[in-house]
Design a protein around this motif. Structure first.
Motif, PDB file in Angstrom:
ATOM      1  N   LEU B  20      -0.443 -32.523  57.933  1.00 54.54           N
ATOM      2  CA  LEU B  20       0.143 -31.408  57.174  1.00 54.54           C
ATOM      3  C   LEU B  20      -0.818 -30.213  57.157  1.00 54.54           C
ATOM      4  N   VAL B  21      -2.099 -30.498  56.995  1.00 58.45           N
ATOM      5  CA  VAL B  21      -3.103 -29.429  56.985  1.00 58.45           C
ATOM      6  C   VAL B  21      -3.149 -28.778  58.366  1.00 58.45           C
ATOM      7  N   PHE B  22      -3.148 -29.616  59.405  1.00 58.26           N
ATOM      8  CA  PHE B  22      -3.160 -29.095  60.773  1.00 58.26           C
ATOM      9  C   PHE B  22      -1.956 -28.189  61.015  1.00 58.26           C
ATOM     10  N   LEU B  23      -0.785 -28.674  60.569  1.00 58.31           N
ATOM     11  CA  LEU B  23       0.465 -27.940  60.804  1.00 58.31           C
ATOM     12  C   LEU B  23       0.407 -26.543  60.183  1.00 58.31           C
ATOM     13  N   ALA B  24      -0.165 -26.463  58.984  1.00 56.21           N
ATOM     14  CA  ALA B  24      -0.266 -25.180  58.286  1.00 56.21           C
ATOM     15  C   ALA B  24      -1.244 -24.242  59.008  1.00 56.21           C
ATOM     16  N   LEU B  25      -2.407 -24.790  59.409  1.00 53.81           N
ATOM     17  CA  LEU B  25      -3.402 -23.971  60.123  1.00 53.81           C
ATOM     18  C   LEU B  25      -2.841 -23.466  61.446  1.00 53.81           C
ATOM     19  N   HIS B  26      -2.186 -24.379  62.156  1.00 53.99           N
ATOM     20  CA  HIS B  26      -1.605 -24.060  63.451  1.00 53.99           C
ATOM     21  C   HIS B  26      -0.595 -22.916  63.308  1.00 53.99           C
ATOM     22  N   LEU B  27       0.127 -22.952  62.194  1.00 50.70           N
ATOM     23  CA  LEU B  27       1.128 -21.896  61.954  1.00 50.70           C
ATOM     24  C   LEU B  27       0.441 -20.543  61.772  1.00 50.70           C
ATOM     25  N   VAL B  28      -0.579 -20.515  60.904  1.00 56.78           N
ATOM     26  CA  VAL B  28      -1.261 -19.251  60.618  1.00 56.78           C
ATOM     27  C   VAL B  28      -1.798 -18.641  61.908  1.00 56.78           C
ATOM     28  N   LEU B  29      -2.425 -19.477  62.737  1.00 57.44           N
ATOM     29  CA  LEU B  29      -3.008 -18.972  63.978  1.00 57.44           C
ATOM     30  C   LEU B  29      -1.932 -18.466  64.935  1.00 57.44           C
ATOM     31  N   ASN B  30      -0.808 -19.171  64.982  1.00 59.60           N
ATOM     32  CA  ASN B  30       0.235 -18.789  65.931  1.00 59.60           C
ATOM     33  C   ASN B  30       1.014 -17.554  65.507  1.00 59.60           C
ATOM     34  N   LEU B  31       1.065 -17.331  64.179  1.00 57.93           N
ATOM     35  CA  LEU B  31       1.798 -16.155  63.699  1.00 57.93           C
ATOM     36  C   LEU B  31       1.163 -14.864  64.198  1.00 57.93           C
ATOM     37  N   THR B  32      -0.124 -14.932  64.563  1.00 57.11           N
ATOM     38  CA  THR B  32      -0.787 -13.721  65.070  1.00 57.11           C
ATOM     39  C   THR B  32      -0.096 -13.226  66.340  1.00 57.11           C
ATOM     40  N   ALA B  33       0.584 -14.142  67.039  1.00 57.18           N
ATOM     41  CA  ALA B  33       1.265 -13.746  68.278  1.00 57.18           C
ATOM     42  C   ALA B  33       2.329 -12.687  68.000  1.00 57.18           C
ATOM     43  N   ILE B  34       2.973 -12.806  66.809  1.00 57.07           N
ATOM     44  CA  ILE B  34       4.007 -11.826  66.471  1.00 57.07           C
ATOM     45  C   ILE B  34       3.360 -10.468  66.193  1.00 57.07           C
ATOM     46  N   CYS B  35       2.137 -10.517  65.608  1.00 55.45           N
ATOM     47  CA  CYS B  35       1.486  -9.276  65.173  1.00 55.45           C
ATOM     48  C   CYS B  35       0.916  -8.474  66.336  1.00 55.45           C
ATOM     49  N   SER B  36       0.159  -9.141  67.200  1.00 46.22           N
ATOM     50  CA  SER B  36      -0.400  -8.374  68.310  1.00 46.22           C
ATOM     51  C   SER B  36      -0.925  -9.278  69.416  1.00 46.22           C
TER      52      SER B  36
END
Ligand code: HEM
Ligand code: SF4
Ligand code: FES
Lengths: 246, 218
Positions: B20-36
């Motif tokens: 669950l912790v991994f899943l949350a971290l992975h999400l935060v890092l991947n969301l950067t793709a939308i930003c730039s």
């Protein structure tokens, strides 16, 4: 009232069972479910047929003997009651009622609707008691927090009926074990052996072919005494404690 | 050594919490793709070179393997306790029982299949190539190319929805399994479970959706 009953008939533990259909008429809405089955059996005896075997004893919701999976629910279509407390007014006139025994690998059918629940006794024998000896102070002389006494009382309400096992998709006895462990652990006399008790009762439960807990909450929904899965959390806690003490 | 059912459950729970912790971290890092593009590439560069991350990779794999292995053993024992021939002829829905709770294993299978596909889509073209001494493909381009195909958007959506259902039950269930629960905390944990699951669902879904609709900022 009039009903069509589809009843599970099985000669003995080894034979293959099947549903038998019976019609029953002239049932008062105030008849209890078990009385209705008594009437059915009376009719069957008069017709020279074998009566349906089913478990019952106190008929007032305290012994845990009556069982029955009625129309897809343990103890039939009402909350927090046993089958002996169920009345025919809960059904509609002309209903078809399907009656099955508890089904779980750990509760083999003995005959018809009667299952063998000795496994529960075996779990209790594995730790559902207090074995500290010596001079025991008078119980009334030991101060107990009201909250603890209440929780212990709530857990002690378990009547060992097995509805939790019958309802659980895993045929798990965790709610039953948790209720018994919790009832003793909340009191000073039972606290001392709480962790060891939790471990040995869980071990026995596994051995006897019950499943494990998926936390679906089906057990507490069908428990006639409304035992909460919070007790299962306590059991888990005590089990971990026991493991750490090993 | 035969482990007790509860020991297995506790191991599933601890590995599940780690995932669950991994899943949350992975999400935060991947969301950067939308930003730039730059942020995302910087994140990928960091993940590729940081020693702590490198050390965590085998731990993560182990976490998955343990979770999967114990979950499978756990399910087999439960099937044996309520085999097919002991199903009820008539069964009703039990009040308060969630669909997720009853289908954790099937959901888990969908999740693992999705992970295999995901590794093939990204890891095999990046880290694996680096490991083999070949040129690694650009991570951002991989995302753009993958989600230019609607079929992958659909497959990823199904995968993410399966994860959503799995963690919606898994989150609070994990606390219950290790005994960190009581009547007061049960509704709170179940609420947090929903919040976590929805964040995962919306967060992860937003990536394929943004890329397929061309809404990313770059
Ligand atoms: C991102 C990946 C995953 C996460 C975050 C995750 C998380 C969790 C959590 C938190 C639990 C609750 C543990 C408990 O109640 O003790 C759980 C249970 C479970 N997981 Fe996973 N899991 C993941 C992947 C998988 C996979 C790949 C499988 C493969 C089959 C799987 C199968 C199961 C099963 C069978 C259970 C137990 C369900 C039950 O209690 O009946 N999970 N998971
Ligand atoms: S916990 Fe409830 S359902 Fe289970 S045996 Fe006790 S009284 Fe019956
Ligand atoms: S007969 Fe005793 S509880 Fe129903």
């Amino acid at each position: 009232m009039k009903f069509t009953l589809k009843v599970w008939r099985q000669k003995n533990a080894k034979s293959k069972g099947r549903f038998e259909t019976y019609k029953i008429d002239n049932i008062s809405p105030d008849t209890s479910f078990l009385e209705m089955l008594d009437i059915l059996n009376n009719n069957l005896v008069h017709e020279g047929k074998e009566p349906v075997a089913f478990d019952h004893d106190c008929r007032e919701g305290i012994c845990g003997m009556c069982s029955l999976y009625i129309n897809g629910r343990a103890h039939g279509p009402d909350d927090e009651i046993t089958t002996c407390q169920l009345h025919m007014r809960k059904f509609k006139d002309g209903d078809t009622i399907t009656i099955e025994p508890w089904r779980s690998a750990a509760f083999p059918v003995v005959k018809d609707l009667v299952v063998n629940r000795r496994a529960f006794d075996q779990i209790l024998q594995a730790g559902g008691f207090i074995s500290i000896s010596g001079i025991v102070p008078d119980a009334n002389a030991i101060p107990i927090r009201k909250e603890d006494a209440d929780e212990s009382m709530d857990a002690s309400a378990c009547i060992g009926c097995g509805a939790c096992v019958a309802t659980c998709k895993n045929g798990s006895a965790m709610l039953f074990v948790a209720a018994r462990v919790s009832a003793l652990e909340r009191l000073p006399q039972g606290k001392i052996e709480a962790a060891k008790r939790a471990k040995s009762m869980v071990q026995k439960m596994d051995e006897l072919g019950f499943g494990a807990c998926s936390n679906t909450q089906a057990c507490e929904a069908e428990c006639p005494k409304g035992i909460s899965i919070a007790h299962i959390a306590r059991l888990n806690r005590l089990f971990i404690q026991a493991k750490l003490q090993d | 050594m035969i482990l007790s059912s509860l020991t297995k459950k506790i191991i599933i729970s601890l590995s599940g919490l780690f995932l669950l912790v991994f899943l949350a971290l992975h999400l935060v890092l991947n969301l950067t793709a939308i930003c730039s593009r730059e942020w995302y590439e910087a994140v990928c560069e960091f993940m590729d070179t940081n020693i702590a991350i490198k050390l965590m990779v085998p731990v993560l794999v182990l976490g998955f393997v343990i979770h999967l292995a114990f979950a499978t053993a756990f399910e087999f024992k439960n099937w044996a306790a309520r085999p097919r021939e002991l199903k009820y002829a008539v069964a009703t829905h039990t009040k308060g029982v969630s669909w997720s709770a009853k289908n954790m294993f099937v959901l888990g299978i969908v999740v693992i299949l999705g992970i295999v596909l995901h590794l093939f889509n990204f890891w095999s073209k990046m880290q694996l190539q680096g490991f083999l001494g070949n040129e690694e493909e650009n991570a951002y381009d991989l995302v753009v190319n993958l989600f230019s195909c609607k079929c992958f958007v659909l497959i990823y959506a199904i995968w993410i929805i399966a994860i959503f259902f799995h963690v919606q039950h898994g989150f609070w269930s994990a606390f219950q399994s290790i005994g960190l629960n009581n009547s007061k905390w049960l509704p709170r944990l179940q609420f947090l479970s929903k919040v976590y699951a929805w964040i995962i669902l919306i967060g992860y879904l937003s990536i394929p959706i943004c890329f397929t609709l061309g809404l990313q900022c770059s």
